[in-house]
Design a protein around this motif. Structure first.
Motif, PDB file in Angstrom:
ATOM      1  N   GLY A  69       0.851  -1.337   0.109  1.00 60.43           N
ATOM      2  CA  GLY A  69      -0.050   0.090  -0.206  1.00 60.43           C
ATOM      3  C   GLY A  69       0.773   1.337   0.038  1.00 60.43           C
ATOM      4  N   LEU A  70       2.128   1.042  -0.370  1.00 55.19           N
ATOM      5  CA  LEU A  70       2.934   2.306  -0.119  1.00 55.19           C
ATOM      6  C   LEU A  70       2.690   3.509  -1.289  1.00 55.19           C
ATOM      7  N   SER A  71       2.035   2.974  -2.442  1.00 50.86           N
ATOM      8  CA  SER A  71       1.726   4.168  -3.429  1.00 50.86           C
ATOM      9  C   SER A  71       0.387   5.065  -2.844  1.00 50.86           C
ATOM     10  N   ALA A  72      -0.611   4.465  -2.040  1.00 46.25           N
ATOM     11  CA  ALA A  72      -1.326   5.016  -1.475  1.00 46.25           C
ATOM     12  C   ALA A  72      -0.767   6.139  -0.253  1.00 46.25           C
ATOM     13  N   GLU A  73      -0.163   5.262   0.360  1.00 43.95           N
ATOM     14  CA  GLU A  73       0.414   6.000   1.655  1.00 43.95           C
ATOM     15  C   GLU A  73       1.370   7.378   1.197  1.00 43.95           C
ATOM     16  N   LEU A  74       1.800   7.333  -0.090  1.00 40.70           N
ATOM     17  CA  LEU A  74       2.758   8.466  -0.501  1.00 40.70           C
ATOM     18  C   LEU A  74       1.870   9.480  -0.965  1.00 40.70           C
ATOM     19  N   LEU A  75       0.553   9.363  -0.937  1.00 41.90           N
ATOM     20  CA  LEU A  75      -0.140  10.409  -1.299  1.00 41.90           C
ATOM     21  C   LEU A  75      -0.965  11.023  -0.175  1.00 41.90           C
ATOM     22  N   MET A  76      -1.587   9.936   0.861  1.00 40.82           N
ATOM     23  CA  MET A  76      -2.496  10.097   1.727  1.00 40.82           C
ATOM     24  C   MET A  76      -1.868  10.949   2.792  1.00 40.82           C
ATOM     25  N   ARG A  77      -0.554  10.453   3.262  1.00 40.98           N
ATOM     26  CA  ARG A  77       0.014  11.380   4.645  1.00 40.98           C
ATOM     27  C   ARG A  77       0.337  12.547   4.292  1.00 40.98           C
ATOM     28  N   PRO A  78       1.095  12.811   2.969  1.00 39.21           N
ATOM     29  CA  PRO A  78       1.107  14.287   2.745  1.00 39.21           C
ATOM     30  C   PRO A  78      -0.416  15.292   2.521  1.00 39.21           C
ATOM     31  N   ALA A  79      -1.094  14.642   2.042  1.00 39.83           N
ATOM     32  CA  ALA A  79      -2.457  15.430   1.950  1.00 39.83           C
ATOM     33  C   ALA A  79      -3.160  15.454   3.277  1.00 39.83           C
ATOM     34  N   ALA A  80      -3.129  14.489   4.142  1.00 43.93           N
ATOM     35  CA  ALA A  80      -3.629  14.451   5.401  1.00 43.93           C
ATOM     36  C   ALA A  80      -2.921  15.721   6.465  1.00 43.93           C
ATOM     37  N   ARG A  81      -1.479  16.024   5.931  1.00 39.93           N
ATOM     38  CA  ARG A  81      -0.891  16.926   6.479  1.00 39.93           C
ATOM     39  C   ARG A  81      -0.737  18.363   6.020  1.00 39.93           C
ATOM     40  N   ASN A  82      -1.534  18.309   5.057  1.00 43.65           N
ATOM     41  CA  ASN A  82      -1.811  19.860   4.431  1.00 43.65           C
ATOM     42  C   ASN A  82      -0.602  20.020   3.569  1.00 43.65           C
ATOM     43  N   TYR A  83       0.195  19.334   3.027  1.00 39.28           N
ATOM     44  CA  TYR A  83       0.960  19.719   2.182  1.00 39.28           C
ATOM     45  C   TYR A  83       0.142  20.091   1.051  1.00 39.28           C
ATOM     46  N   ARG A  84       0.784  20.975   0.049  1.00 35.73           N
ATOM     47  CA  ARG A  84      -0.083  21.127  -1.066  1.00 35.73           C
ATOM     48  C   ARG A  84       0.145  19.875  -2.322  1.00 35.73           C
ATOM     49  N   VAL A  85      -1.089  19.588  -2.717  1.00 35.72           N
ATOM     50  CA  VAL A  85      -1.006  18.227  -3.704  1.00 35.72           C
ATOM     51  C   VAL A  85      -1.943  18.660  -4.696  1.00 35.72           C
ATOM     52  N   ALA A  86      -1.416  18.297  -5.927  1.00 32.94           N
ATOM     53  CA  ALA A  86      -2.125  18.393  -7.411  1.00 32.94           C
ATOM     54  C   ALA A  86      -2.167  17.132  -7.790  1.00 32.94           C
ATOM     55  N   GLU A  87      -3.473  16.895  -8.495  1.00 30.78           N
ATOM     56  CA  GLU A  87      -3.568  15.699  -9.257  1.00 30.78           C
ATOM     57  C   GLU A  87      -3.584  16.156 -10.754  1.00 30.78           C
ATOM     58  N   LEU A  88      -3.018  15.494 -11.447  1.00 31.24           N
ATOM     59  CA  LEU A  88      -2.708  15.724 -12.946  1.00 31.24           C
ATOM     60  C   LEU A  88      -3.237  14.526 -13.876  1.00 31.24           C
ATOM     61  N   GLN A  89      -4.103  14.822 -14.633  1.00 30.98           N
ATOM     62  CA  GLN A  89      -4.646  13.804 -15.653  1.00 30.98           C
ATOM     63  C   GLN A  89      -3.446  13.243 -16.521  1.00 30.98           C
ATOM     64  N   ILE A  90      -3.279  11.943 -16.598  1.00 33.96           N
ATOM     65  CA  ILE A  90      -2.340  11.601 -17.427  1.00 33.96           C
ATOM     66  C   ILE A  90      -2.893  10.242 -18.472  1.00 33.96           C
ATOM     67  N   GLU A  91      -2.248   9.890 -19.408  1.00 37.30           N
ATOM     68  CA  GLU A  91      -2.531   8.731 -20.111  1.00 37.30           C
ATOM     69  C   GLU A  91      -2.006   7.729 -19.365  1.00 37.30           C
ATOM     70  N   TYR A  92      -2.614   6.391 -19.662  1.00 37.14           N
ATOM     71  CA  TYR A  92      -2.167   5.056 -19.257  1.00 37.14           C
ATOM     72  C   TYR A  92      -1.987   4.100 -20.155  1.00 37.14           C
ATOM     73  N   ASP A  93      -0.826   3.587 -20.629  1.00 36.29           N
ATOM     74  CA  ASP A  93      -0.738   2.632 -21.686  1.00 36.29           C
ATOM     75  C   ASP A  93      -0.639   1.174 -21.292  1.00 36.29           C
TER      76      ASP A  93
END
Length: 242
Positions: A172-196
């Motif tokens: 679950g590290l991929s989720a953790e690498l987003l959730m902990r910064p977001a929960a601690r109010n770091y500035r987070v942007a989601e950028l739509q990307i293509e997936y091959d």
């Protein structure tokens, strides 16, 4: 302060038996960054993956196979460059979008997360697509803010953030690498990307892996909501959708 350039960027990945794809991924990184980005592979392969990576100029850290999170955690903590970009080594992520990730970092974001799900990726199996939507909904519920893709492998981070937070998850590290910064109010942007479509065979069992990711999301969400000892950053406008 001057903007970051690709001279400030390290692109990192965990690699495991990806000899079919690794050469193309590294060639794309080299082409898009004009050879200026550092590349770090943490590798547990028993095929030609590490030899190909070294031959193309990547730094290879050999590690006994211990799972996705162990490899990626080593990868994100190794570089000295101020911006760290994660990607997978299976040629599914668009390296041509690296300039867009760097642009968002230069706009002041601490984490820029590639959103594969919103564009409706036809190359992603339906079961995976539904699972990733469910993971995002579950994480959003805990965080109190909407995310579309919390398990993406392509993100850009400010290095100091990666060293400030203690990372605990494996699958679950991929989720953790987003959730902990977001929960601690770091500035987070989601950028739509293509997936091959991936090159080579997937190593993850969708049911066992999915259960482990869901468990991680719940554990992280509970810890971040109720553990007042965790460090937080005071800021505003923490999530942007692009």
């Amino acid at each position: 302060m001057s903007d970051f350039t690709f001279d400030d960027v390290a692109v990192v990945m965990g690699t495991y038996n990806e000899e079919e794809a690794i050469g193309g991924v590294l060639a794309d990184i080299d082409r898009v960054t004009d050879g200026r980005a550092e590349v770090v592979c943490v590798d547990g392969s028993d095929d030609r993956t590490p030899d190909i990576a070294r031959g193309m100029g990547a730094t290879v850290i050999e590690q006994e196979p211990q799972g996705y999170g162990v490899a990626v955690r080593e990868a994100v903590l190794t570089p000295d460059r101020p911006i760290v970009v994660t990607t997978d080594c299976d040629d599914t992520y668009p390296m041509e979008r690296l300039p867009d990730f760097l642009d968002r970092i230069n706009q002041g974001y601490d984490v820029v997360s590639g959103d594969r799900i919103s564009p409706g990726p036809e190359t992603m199996p339906l079961l995976n697509r539904l699972g990733n939507r469910a993971f995002a909904a579950l994480a959003s519920l805990f965080l109190g803010q909407r995310f579309h893709d919390v398990t993406t492998g392509m993100r850009a981070y400010r290095r100091e953030l990666l060293h400030r937070i203690e990372w605990t998850e494996n699958t679950g590290l991929s989720a953790e690498l987003l959730m902990r910064p977001a929960a601690r109010n770091y500035r987070v942007a989601e950028l739509q990307i293509e997936y091959d479509e991936r090159a080579g065979e997937t190593k993850l069992d969708p049911f066992r892996g999915g259960a482990a990711i869901a468990k991680s999301i719940c554990r992280i969400g509970i810890e971040e909501r109720f553990d007042t000892s965790l460090d937080a950053v005071t800021t505003t406008d923490t999530v942007e959708r692009t």
